[in-house]
Design an enzyme around this catalytic site. Sequence first.
Site, PDB file in Angstrom:
ATOM      1  N   LYS A  56       0.753  -1.191  -0.088  1.00 44.68           N
ATOM      2  CA  LYS A  56       0.093   0.072   0.122  1.00 44.68           C
ATOM      3  C   LYS A  56       0.832   1.292   0.024  1.00 44.68           C
ATOM      4  CE  LYS A  56      -2.181  -0.691   3.963  1.00 44.68           C
ATOM      5  NZ  LYS A  56      -1.390  -1.604   4.473  1.00 44.68           N
ATOM      6  N   ARG A 115      11.546  -7.513   4.892  1.00 44.62           N
ATOM      7  CA  ARG A 115      11.597  -6.094   5.036  1.00 44.62           C
ATOM      8  C   ARG A 115      12.474  -5.990   6.293  1.00 44.62           C
ATOM      9  NH1 ARG A 115       6.268  -2.872   5.292  1.00 44.62           N
ATOM     10  NH2 ARG A 115       5.813  -4.000   7.128  1.00 44.62           N
ATOM     11  N   ARG A 162      10.831  -2.192  12.269  1.00 39.69           N
ATOM     12  CA  ARG A 162       9.734  -1.448  13.016  1.00 39.69           C
ATOM     13  C   ARG A 162       9.258  -2.266  14.334  1.00 39.69           C
ATOM     14  NH1 ARG A 162       4.984  -0.069   8.729  1.00 39.69           N
ATOM     15  NH2 ARG A 162       3.722  -1.545  10.202  1.00 39.69           N
ATOM     16  N   ARG A 199      -1.655  -8.319  13.069  1.00 38.49           N
ATOM     17  CA  ARG A 199      -1.923  -7.261  12.182  1.00 38.49           C
ATOM     18  C   ARG A 199      -2.628  -8.048  10.963  1.00 38.49           C
ATOM     19  NH1 ARG A 199       3.752  -5.355  11.133  1.00 38.49           N
ATOM     20  NH2 ARG A 199       3.000  -4.358   9.327  1.00 38.49           N
ATOM     21  N   ARG A 216      -9.764   1.878   8.099  1.00 35.74           N
ATOM     22  CA  ARG A 216      -9.311   0.561   8.478  1.00 35.74           C
ATOM     23  C   ARG A 216     -10.569  -0.116   9.317  1.00 35.74           C
ATOM     24  NH1 ARG A 216      -3.376   0.895   8.110  1.00 35.74           N
ATOM     25  NH2 ARG A 216      -2.632  -1.256   8.984  1.00 35.74           N
TER      26      ARG A 216
HETATM   27  P1  ADP Z   1       0.603  -2.171   7.876  1.00 31.66           P
HETATM   28  O1  ADP Z   1      -0.578  -1.900   6.915  1.00 31.66           O
HETATM   29  O2  ADP Z   1       1.873  -2.893   7.365  1.00 31.66           O
HETATM   30  O3  ADP Z   1       0.147  -2.858   9.087  1.00 31.66           O
HETATM   31  P2  ADP Z   1       0.589   0.743   8.687  1.00 31.66           P
HETATM   32  O4  ADP Z   1       1.801   1.543   8.895  1.00 31.66           O
HETATM   33  O5  ADP Z   1      -0.425   1.136   7.808  1.00 31.66           O
HETATM   34  O6  ADP Z   1       1.369  -0.710   8.283  1.00 31.66           O
HETATM   35  O7  ADP Z   1       0.115   0.667  10.189  1.00 31.66           O
HETATM   36  C1  ADP Z   1       0.713   0.193  11.080  1.00 31.66           C
HETATM   37  C2  ADP Z   1       0.065   0.191  12.521  1.00 31.66           C
HETATM   38  O8  ADP Z   1      -0.698   1.351  12.705  1.00 31.66           O
HETATM   39  C3  ADP Z   1      -1.306  -0.850  12.382  1.00 31.66           C
HETATM   40  O9  ADP Z   1      -1.098  -2.009  12.927  1.00 31.66           O
HETATM   41  C4  ADP Z   1      -2.249  -0.048  13.427  1.00 31.66           C
HETATM   42  O10 ADP Z   1      -1.656  -0.226  14.943  1.00 31.66           O
HETATM   43  C5  ADP Z   1      -1.992   1.641  13.077  1.00 31.66           C
HETATM   44  N1  ADP Z   1      -2.582   2.138  12.321  1.00 31.66           N
HETATM   45  C6  ADP Z   1      -2.522   2.547  11.214  1.00 31.66           C
HETATM   46  N2  ADP Z   1      -3.654   3.000  10.377  1.00 31.66           N
HETATM   47  C7  ADP Z   1      -4.746   2.815  11.179  1.00 31.66           C
HETATM   48  C8  ADP Z   1      -5.924   3.053  11.220  1.00 31.66           C
HETATM   49  N3  ADP Z   1      -6.631   3.704   9.944  1.00 31.66           N
HETATM   50  N4  ADP Z   1      -6.658   2.743  12.109  1.00 31.66           N
HETATM   51  C9  ADP Z   1      -6.205   2.127  13.260  1.00 31.66           C
HETATM   52  N5  ADP Z   1      -4.970   1.897  13.375  1.00 31.66           N
HETATM   53  C10 ADP Z   1      -4.256   2.184  12.293  1.00 31.66           C
END
Ligand code: ADP
Length: 223
Positions: free
Chosen positions: A13, A128, A140, A151, A88
């Site tokens: 993404k 990664r 991370r 996740r 999400r």
């Molecule tokens: P990935 O899609 O690989 O998990 P992201 O950087 O998009 O990586 O998200 C990392 C973490 O940030 C998620 O596991 C969640 O804890 C939090 N997060 C990101 N976007 C949202 C969202 N829209 N709602 C709730 N938590 C979020």
Amino acid sequence: MIFVMFGAPASGKGTHSGKLSEALSIPCISTGDLLRAEEKKGSPLGKIAGSYMKEGILAPDWIVLSLVCARIAEQDCAAGFILDGFPRTVEQKEALDKMLTVMGDKKVTGVIQLDVSREELISRYQQRVNEDIAAGKTPRQDDNQQAFERRLEQYAQWTAPVLDAYRAHGVEIHPVNGNGQKHETAASVKKAAEKLGADFTTAMGRLRGQGSLVSKDPGIHLL
Ligand code: ADP
């Protein structure tokens, strides 16, 4: 143009919304990045969100929504934007619809859905981590097996239903096979964006004017 880049953790993404953002000259808003920046600042919101993120659990909607609402109201979002990792949850989708309505009767233009197999997602996250370690960087904090599995579970439980909610509201969804090479996926993402009405000719003109047509990632040739 308001695009939602939809996909599971490690589906690409971030990469593909970044490339689309560059090609269309509109900002890409990653809620993961917004939350990590808030955590780095040490703000109370960031501290609360961080405690969820490190476990691989979604941050509370009220935190994410307040950050997104402030960000999309900024001037650079006026001509459109790409959402990466948001909405999400179905509640986030509904809140986004309300935000867009009050911001001048706007609507999500469409969803680009990156489809990647579970095996590929796991192999990409492991890759990664290995790359980070090889480059001397700390991976991370949520890139460990337990948090990554969580996740994926959170995605299936909370995020996958968002697609059904968009479908039920008649929003166009374009699935893209994201299992292949980056450049193949980038080409399919471009086609999906075109079907949703993205005008790359104009965007290219704008980019040429700014002298920034060359992608920062040499592996990707979107235009
Ligand atoms: P990935 O899609 O690989 O998990 P992201 O950087 O998009 O990586 O998200 C990392 C973490 O940030 C998620 O596991 C969640 O804890 C939090 N997060 C990101 N976007 C949202 C969202 N829209 N709602 C709730 N938590 C979020």
